[in-house]
Design a protein around this motif. Structure first.
Motif, PDB file in Angstrom:
ATOM      1  N   LEU A 113       1.029  -1.286  -0.015  1.00 29.14           N
ATOM      2  CA  LEU A 113      -0.080   0.014   0.035  1.00 29.14           C
ATOM      3  C   LEU A 113       0.823   1.437   0.074  1.00 29.14           C
ATOM      4  O   LEU A 113       0.484   2.453  -0.665  1.00 29.14           O
ATOM      5  N   ARG A 114       1.992   1.195   0.624  1.00 27.82           N
ATOM      6  CA  ARG A 114       2.621   2.413   0.993  1.00 27.82           C
ATOM      7  C   ARG A 114       3.542   2.511  -0.397  1.00 27.82           C
ATOM      8  O   ARG A 114       3.836   3.643  -0.747  1.00 27.82           O
ATOM      9  N   ARG A 115       3.803   1.603  -1.218  1.00 28.81           N
ATOM     10  CA  ARG A 115       4.510   1.800  -2.629  1.00 28.81           C
ATOM     11  C   ARG A 115       3.331   2.316  -3.651  1.00 28.81           C
ATOM     12  O   ARG A 115       3.901   2.971  -4.294  1.00 28.81           O
ATOM     13  N   ARG A 116       2.207   1.869  -3.401  1.00 27.18           N
ATOM     14  CA  ARG A 116       1.254   2.253  -4.560  1.00 27.18           C
ATOM     15  C   ARG A 116       0.748   3.571  -4.224  1.00 27.18           C
ATOM     16  O   ARG A 116       0.280   4.191  -4.972  1.00 27.18           O
ATOM     17  N   PHE A 117       0.519   4.076  -2.922  1.00 28.97           N
ATOM     18  CA  PHE A 117       0.168   5.165  -2.357  1.00 28.97           C
ATOM     19  C   PHE A 117       1.201   5.804  -1.427  1.00 28.97           C
ATOM     20  O   PHE A 117       0.847   6.070  -0.176  1.00 28.97           O
ATOM     21  N   PRO A 118       2.229   6.640  -1.824  1.00 28.52           N
ATOM     22  CA  PRO A 118       3.136   7.014  -1.053  1.00 28.52           C
ATOM     23  C   PRO A 118       2.769   8.370  -0.037  1.00 28.52           C
ATOM     24  O   PRO A 118       3.383   8.631   0.872  1.00 28.52           O
ATOM     25  N   SER A 119       1.521   9.010  -0.734  1.00 28.73           N
ATOM     26  CA  SER A 119       1.342   9.967   0.037  1.00 28.73           C
ATOM     27  C   SER A 119       0.114   9.635   1.039  1.00 28.73           C
ATOM     28  O   SER A 119      -0.149  10.531   1.747  1.00 28.73           O
ATOM     29  N   ALA A 120      -0.227   8.373   1.202  1.00 29.88           N
ATOM     30  CA  ALA A 120      -1.192   7.924   2.222  1.00 29.88           C
ATOM     31  C   ALA A 120      -0.553   7.607   3.661  1.00 29.88           C
ATOM     32  O   ALA A 120       0.487   6.953   3.583  1.00 29.88           O
ATOM     33  N   GLY A 121      -1.158   7.880   4.581  1.00 30.15           N
ATOM     34  CA  GLY A 121      -0.787   7.470   5.774  1.00 30.15           C
ATOM     35  C   GLY A 121      -1.729   6.352   6.126  1.00 30.15           C
ATOM     36  O   GLY A 121      -2.607   6.124   5.841  1.00 30.15           O
ATOM     37  N   VAL A 122      -1.106   5.343   7.058  1.00 29.50           N
ATOM     38  CA  VAL A 122      -1.957   4.068   7.459  1.00 29.50           C
ATOM     39  C   VAL A 122      -1.734   4.205   9.161  1.00 29.50           C
ATOM     40  O   VAL A 122      -0.619   4.382   9.730  1.00 29.50           O
ATOM     41  N   GLU A 123      -3.062   4.103   9.780  1.00 30.91           N
ATOM     42  CA  GLU A 123      -3.011   3.853  11.115  1.00 30.91           C
ATOM     43  C   GLU A 123      -3.582   2.550  11.482  1.00 30.91           C
ATOM     44  O   GLU A 123      -4.849   1.942  10.728  1.00 30.91           O
ATOM     45  N   VAL A 124      -3.008   1.639  12.076  1.00 29.60           N
ATOM     46  CA  VAL A 124      -3.439   0.001  12.402  1.00 29.60           C
ATOM     47  C   VAL A 124      -3.651  -0.163  13.721  1.00 29.60           C
ATOM     48  O   VAL A 124      -3.103   0.244  14.577  1.00 29.60           O
ATOM     49  N   ARG A 125      -4.852  -0.806  13.793  1.00 27.68           N
ATOM     50  CA  ARG A 125      -5.464  -1.431  15.093  1.00 27.68           C
ATOM     51  C   ARG A 125      -5.631  -2.624  15.076  1.00 27.68           C
ATOM     52  O   ARG A 125      -6.402  -3.400  14.300  1.00 27.68           O
ATOM     53  N   GLU A 126      -4.860  -3.467  16.093  1.00 29.51           N
ATOM     54  CA  GLU A 126      -5.102  -4.926  16.080  1.00 29.51           C
ATOM     55  C   GLU A 126      -5.884  -5.267  17.546  1.00 29.51           C
ATOM     56  O   GLU A 126      -5.775  -4.643  18.475  1.00 29.51           O
ATOM     57  N   ASP A 127      -6.989  -5.885  17.068  1.00 24.33           N
ATOM     58  CA  ASP A 127      -7.869  -5.851  18.469  1.00 24.33           C
ATOM     59  C   ASP A 127      -8.914  -7.158  18.163  1.00 24.33           C
ATOM     60  O   ASP A 127      -9.054  -7.701  17.075  1.00 24.33           O
ATOM     61  N   LEU A 128      -9.651  -7.610  19.075  1.00 26.04           N
ATOM     62  CA  LEU A 128     -10.678  -8.602  19.037  1.00 26.04           C
ATOM     63  C   LEU A 128     -12.120  -8.171  18.032  1.00 26.04           C
ATOM     64  O   LEU A 128     -12.026  -6.998  17.834  1.00 26.04           O
ATOM     65  N   ALA A 283      -7.376  -1.209  -3.035  1.00 21.64           N
ATOM     66  CA  ALA A 283      -5.938  -1.756  -2.930  1.00 21.64           C
ATOM     67  C   ALA A 283      -5.727  -2.789  -1.811  1.00 21.64           C
ATOM     68  O   ALA A 283      -5.126  -3.707  -1.948  1.00 21.64           O
ATOM     69  N   VAL A 284      -6.440  -2.155  -0.707  1.00 21.85           N
ATOM     70  CA  VAL A 284      -6.265  -3.206   0.603  1.00 21.85           C
ATOM     71  C   VAL A 284      -6.780  -4.517   0.101  1.00 21.85           C
ATOM     72  O   VAL A 284      -6.107  -5.653   0.527  1.00 21.85           O
ATOM     73  N   ALA A 285      -8.279  -4.490  -0.456  1.00 20.12           N
ATOM     74  CA  ALA A 285      -8.773  -5.636  -0.550  1.00 20.12           C
ATOM     75  C   ALA A 285      -7.959  -6.554  -1.513  1.00 20.12           C
ATOM     76  O   ALA A 285      -7.780  -7.783  -1.337  1.00 20.12           O
ATOM     77  N   LEU A 286      -7.386  -5.893  -2.674  1.00 22.90           N
ATOM     78  CA  LEU A 286      -6.513  -6.406  -3.662  1.00 22.90           C
ATOM     79  C   LEU A 286      -5.344  -7.210  -2.966  1.00 22.90           C
ATOM     80  O   LEU A 286      -4.940  -8.398  -3.133  1.00 22.90           O
ATOM     81  N   PHE A 287      -4.560  -6.416  -2.433  1.00 19.75           N
ATOM     82  CA  PHE A 287      -3.260  -6.898  -1.677  1.00 19.75           C
ATOM     83  C   PHE A 287      -3.801  -7.966  -0.643  1.00 19.75           C
ATOM     84  O   PHE A 287      -2.886  -8.998  -0.637  1.00 19.75           O
ATOM     85  N   ALA A 288      -4.638  -7.786   0.099  1.00 19.55           N
ATOM     86  CA  ALA A 288      -4.952  -8.813   1.193  1.00 19.55           C
ATOM     87  C   ALA A 288      -5.211 -10.198   0.516  1.00 19.55           C
ATOM     88  O   ALA A 288      -4.755 -11.123   0.829  1.00 19.55           O
ATOM     89  N   SER A 289      -6.078 -10.122  -0.580  1.00 23.81           N
ATOM     90  CA  SER A 289      -6.425 -11.406  -1.358  1.00 23.81           C
ATOM     91  C   SER A 289      -5.163 -11.874  -2.152  1.00 23.81           C
ATOM     92  O   SER A 289      -5.191 -13.315  -1.995  1.00 23.81           O
ATOM     93  N   ASP A 290      -4.262 -11.293  -2.436  1.00 25.17           N
ATOM     94  CA  ASP A 290      -2.961 -11.707  -2.862  1.00 25.17           C
ATOM     95  C   ASP A 290      -2.157 -12.393  -1.889  1.00 25.17           C
ATOM     96  O   ASP A 290      -1.678 -13.468  -2.154  1.00 25.17           O
ATOM     97  N   ARG A 291      -2.173 -11.820  -0.787  1.00 22.86           N
ATOM     98  CA  ARG A 291      -1.490 -12.472   0.317  1.00 22.86           C
ATOM     99  C   ARG A 291      -2.132 -13.686   0.687  1.00 22.86           C
ATOM    100  O   ARG A 291      -1.259 -14.590   1.025  1.00 22.86           O
TER     101      ARG A 291
END
Length: 305
Positions: A113-128, A283-291
């Motif tokens: 995602l960072r390579r595809r959208f270098p201007s985008a920020g990402v905040e991640v939350r891991e939770d139940l 892109a998130v959906a595509l990259f996650a499916s690829d993974r």
């Protein structure tokens, strides 16, 4: 106060004439005069002194002019650049994931995602799951990678793929020595369980109860990493997601597929219902499916199937 009124105001101030300002703005003189009067009424100040054939700014008009120019410049800039910024993913994507998926999927997704959208920020939350669903429904998250089922009117799901569960046992164990397991092979063996605070723990516990597997639960843990260590120590066998098996490089554990009837889990991208998604979400959906496909291919190479 409206943008077109400010445009008429600036045009009249620069032209020094209502007539010439109307010609520049391509409207009739009465229309422009009427809009200027409405602007003056909304501000509570007279902006022009009418001087025969022309107009001159009052003190209020002179104070407004630089502000009006800035406002119009900002509006023009927004009109010119907004679409491009949306397409480039400018802004921050707030992405969640459950703990039994996050370490195996998110690093790859975020790197791409960072390579595809270098201007985008990402905040991640891991939770139940429950916490992620509530944050999605309240608009605090843009998306989350979860496992189904989820039934919440404020959340919509897009299935990305599915994966089987594998049996993990100590390498020295005779579990899976001949390749492939039946349910009967596990029926009398102690089990290391993932806590039911996780949806995965609930799913596996339900499967084991329905199939009468794991005569006794030797121990229960809230972390997959801890579960795998307990298996390595010989406390019991367990059932884990395929992606966890792919990520495990230890030679002290053995992974085996069920010959038939083993559990699977479906993986989905959850988003707030009724909300416009950011450009980065597709892109998130595509990259996650690829993974997921990458891990499935790796699992087939290592564990067969």
């Amino acid at each position: 106060m409206e943008l077109h009124q400010l445009r008429y105001f600036v045009a009249a101030a620069e032209a020094g004439s209502i007539t010439r300002a109307a010609d520049r703005c391509r409207v009739s003189q009465p229309t422009l005069s009427q809009q200027l009067q409405r602007l003056e009424a909304s501000l509570g100040h007279s902006l022009f002194d009418r001087l025969g054939r022309g107009v001159a700014l009052t003190p209020a008009g002179a104070a407004l002019l630089p502000r009006a120019r800035r406002i119009l410049a900002e509006a023009d800039d927004a009109r010119e650049h907004l679409a491009g910024e949306v397409e480039r993913g400018v802004g921050t994507l707030r992405l969640g994931a459950i703990p039994t998926i996050a370490p195996y999927v998110l690093p790859s997704v975020i790197a791409r995602l960072r390579r595809r959208f270098p201007s985008a920020g990402v905040e991640v939350r891991e939770d139940l799951t429950e916490a992620l669903v509530e944050r999605l429904a309240s608009g605090e998250l843009d998306a989350a990678i979860v496992s189904t089922p989820i039934d919440h009117h404020g959340v919509r799901l897009r299935v990305l793929g599915s994966e089987p569960m594998l049996v993990v046992a100590p390498a020295a164990s005779d579990v899976g020595e001949e390749g492939g397991l039946t349910l009967a092979d596990l029926r009398e063996r102690p089990r290391v369980a993932l806590h039911e605070m996780h949806c995965l723990g609930q799913q596996i516990s339900g499967f084991c109860s329905a199939k009468n597997l794991g005569a006794s639960v030797a121990c229960s843990t809230a972390q997959l990493a801890t579960l795998l260590e307990f298996v390595r120590l010989g406390l019991g066998v367990s059932i884990v997601p395929e992606m966890a098996a792919v990520a495990d490089r230890s030679r002290e554990r053995r992974y085996t597929r069920f010959k038939r009837g083993g559990p699977r889990r479906e993986i989905a991208l959850a988003t707030p219902a009724g909300r416009t998604p950011p450009a980065t979400l597709e892109a998130v959906a595509l990259f996650a499916s690829d993974r997921l496909r990458e891990m499935q291919a790796a699992a087939s190479a290592r564990f067969g199937g």
